[in-house]
Design a protein around this motif. Sequence first.
Motif, short mmCIF file in Angstrom:
data_model
loop_
_atom_site.label_atom_id
_atom_site.label_comp_id
_atom_site.label_asym_id
_atom_site.label_seq_id
_atom_site.Cartn_x
_atom_site.Cartn_y
_atom_site.Cartn_z
N GLN A 148 0.83 -1.20 0.00
CA GLN A 148 0.00 0.00 0.00
C GLN A 148 0.87 1.26 0.00
O GLN A 148 0.59 2.23 -0.72
N GLU A 149 1.93 1.25 0.79
CA GLU A 149 2.83 2.39 0.83
C GLU A 149 3.51 2.59 -0.53
O GLU A 149 3.66 3.71 -1.01
N ARG A 150 3.90 1.48 -1.16
CA ARG A 150 4.52 1.58 -2.48
C ARG A 150 3.55 2.17 -3.49
O ARG A 150 3.91 3.00 -4.33
N ARG A 151 2.28 1.74 -3.39
CA ARG A 151 1.27 2.26 -4.32
C ARG A 151 1.05 3.76 -4.11
O ARG A 151 0.91 4.52 -5.07
N LEU A 152 1.00 4.18 -2.85
CA LEU A 152 0.79 5.59 -2.55
C LEU A 152 1.96 6.43 -3.08
O LEU A 152 1.77 7.52 -3.61
N ILE A 153 3.19 5.92 -2.90
CA ILE A 153 4.36 6.65 -3.40
C ILE A 153 4.28 6.77 -4.92
O ILE A 153 4.54 7.83 -5.49
N SER A 154 3.90 5.66 -5.58
CA SER A 154 3.78 5.68 -7.04
C SER A 154 2.74 6.69 -7.49
O SER A 154 2.96 7.44 -8.47
N GLU A 155 1.61 6.74 -6.79
CA GLU A 155 0.55 7.69 -7.15
C GLU A 155 1.01 9.12 -6.95
O GLU A 155 0.70 10.01 -7.76
N ARG A 156 1.78 9.38 -5.87
CA ARG A 156 2.26 10.73 -5.63
C ARG A 156 3.26 11.16 -6.70
O ARG A 156 3.26 12.30 -7.14
N VAL A 157 4.11 10.21 -7.13
CA VAL A 157 5.08 10.52 -8.17
C VAL A 157 4.37 10.84 -9.49
O VAL A 157 4.70 11.81 -10.18
N LYS A 158 3.37 10.02 -9.83
CA LYS A 158 2.63 10.25 -11.07
C LYS A 158 1.90 11.59 -11.03
O LYS A 158 1.86 12.31 -12.04
N ALA A 159 1.31 11.93 -9.87
CA ALA A 159 0.60 13.21 -9.75
C ALA A 159 1.56 14.37 -9.90
O ALA A 159 1.25 15.38 -10.55
N ALA A 160 2.76 14.23 -9.31
CA ALA A 160 3.75 15.29 -9.41
C ALA A 160 4.22 15.47 -10.85
O ALA A 160 4.42 16.59 -11.33
N MET A 161 4.40 14.34 -11.57
CA MET A 161 4.83 14.42 -12.96
C MET A 161 3.76 15.07 -13.82
O MET A 161 4.05 15.88 -14.72
N ALA A 162 2.48 14.71 -13.55
CA ALA A 162 1.38 15.30 -14.32
C ALA A 162 1.29 16.80 -14.07
O ALA A 162 1.08 17.60 -15.00
N ALA A 163 1.45 17.20 -12.82
CA ALA A 163 1.40 18.62 -12.49
C ALA A 163 2.54 19.38 -13.15
O ALA A 163 2.36 20.50 -13.65
N ALA A 164 3.72 18.78 -13.18
CA ALA A 164 4.86 19.42 -13.82
C ALA A 164 4.64 19.58 -15.31
O ALA A 164 4.97 20.60 -15.92
N LYS A 165 4.04 18.54 -15.92
CA LYS A 165 3.76 18.60 -17.35
C LYS A 165 2.76 19.70 -17.66
O LYS A 165 2.88 20.41 -18.66
N ASP A 166 1.75 19.83 -16.78
CA ASP A 166 0.74 20.89 -16.97
C ASP A 166 1.37 22.28 -16.89
O ASP A 166 0.88 23.23 -17.51
N ARG A 167 2.44 22.40 -16.11
CA ARG A 167 3.10 23.70 -15.97
C ARG A 167 4.09 23.96 -17.10
O ARG A 167 4.78 24.98 -17.12
N GLY A 168 4.16 23.02 -18.04
CA GLY A 168 5.02 23.21 -19.19
C GLY A 168 6.44 22.73 -18.99
O GLY A 168 7.32 23.00 -19.82
N ILE A 169 6.69 22.02 -17.89
CA ILE A 169 8.04 21.50 -17.63
C ILE A 169 8.26 20.25 -18.47
O ILE A 169 7.45 19.32 -18.44
N LYS A 170 9.34 20.24 -19.25
CA LYS A 170 9.66 19.10 -20.09
C LYS A 170 10.29 17.99 -19.24
O LYS A 170 11.31 18.21 -18.59
N LEU A 171 9.66 16.86 -19.27
CA LEU A 171 10.16 15.73 -18.48
C LEU A 171 11.25 15.00 -19.25
O LEU A 171 11.32 15.08 -20.49
N GLY A 172 12.07 14.29 -18.52
CA GLY A 172 13.17 13.56 -19.13
C GLY A 172 12.67 12.47 -20.08
O GLY A 172 11.54 12.00 -19.99
N GLY A 173 13.55 12.08 -21.01
CA GLY A 173 13.17 11.08 -21.99
C GLY A 173 13.24 9.65 -21.47
O GLY A 173 12.85 8.72 -22.15
#
Length: 228
Positions: free
Chosen positions: A121-146
């Motif tokens: 459950q903790e691993r899943r929560l960490i994964s969800e937080r990482v995905k949410a952070a990446m989505a938010a960064a993408k929305d702000r126009g930040i180019k994510l690594g390849g």
Amino acid sequence: MTSGKWVSYLRVSTGRQGASGLGIEAQRNAVAAFLNGFQWTLLKEFVEVESGAKSDRPQLIEALRMCRLYGAKLVIAKLDRLSRDAHFLLGLERAGVDFVAADMPNANRLTIGILALVAEQERRLISERVKAAMAAAKDRGIKLGGKRPGALSASCRNAAATALKQRADSRAAEIMPAIKALQDSGMTSLRAVAAGLNAQGIPTPRGSDTWQPAQVARVLRRSFLSNS
């Protein structure tokens, strides 16, 4: 019916109990009943006089070593005889040793299963937080690594390779005393050593029941390299 190879671990908390045998005999009887009157193979019994609050117990360490060597399971009379520390119980799973409490045969799997669920459950929560952070960064126009999501870094791959090597070295070190004893008895060829290990029921490093000369050679080579 209970089957397989077993190592028993009996523990009392005080020196007086250890000297008098109080508590030990009751534990021994409980283990005997669980093993159907010792119809199944009990390789050895280990008795320790030590507080359950301490995880550094020589007899328990030796019992676990024998379990790993012979591919056996650890059997105890009562769950609290092993430890009241859930983290210590989880450490047994990491050590690759399965254990059963005679008074609560399913407690082993249940206890570790609950801990595994919590970790998952903790691993899943960490994964969800990482995905949410990446989505938010993408929305702000930040180019994510390849680099593709989930790909392991070089440091992670190196750490995994190191862990595998350490596990293989540890297993070879556990098997070497048995090989040395066979060699001292006159079994000097790889084929003779393999036959001797098979006769003793010692599993191979990969967990199979049949040793081949090439496997003995690999253990000898690994032991030599780790000690050189």
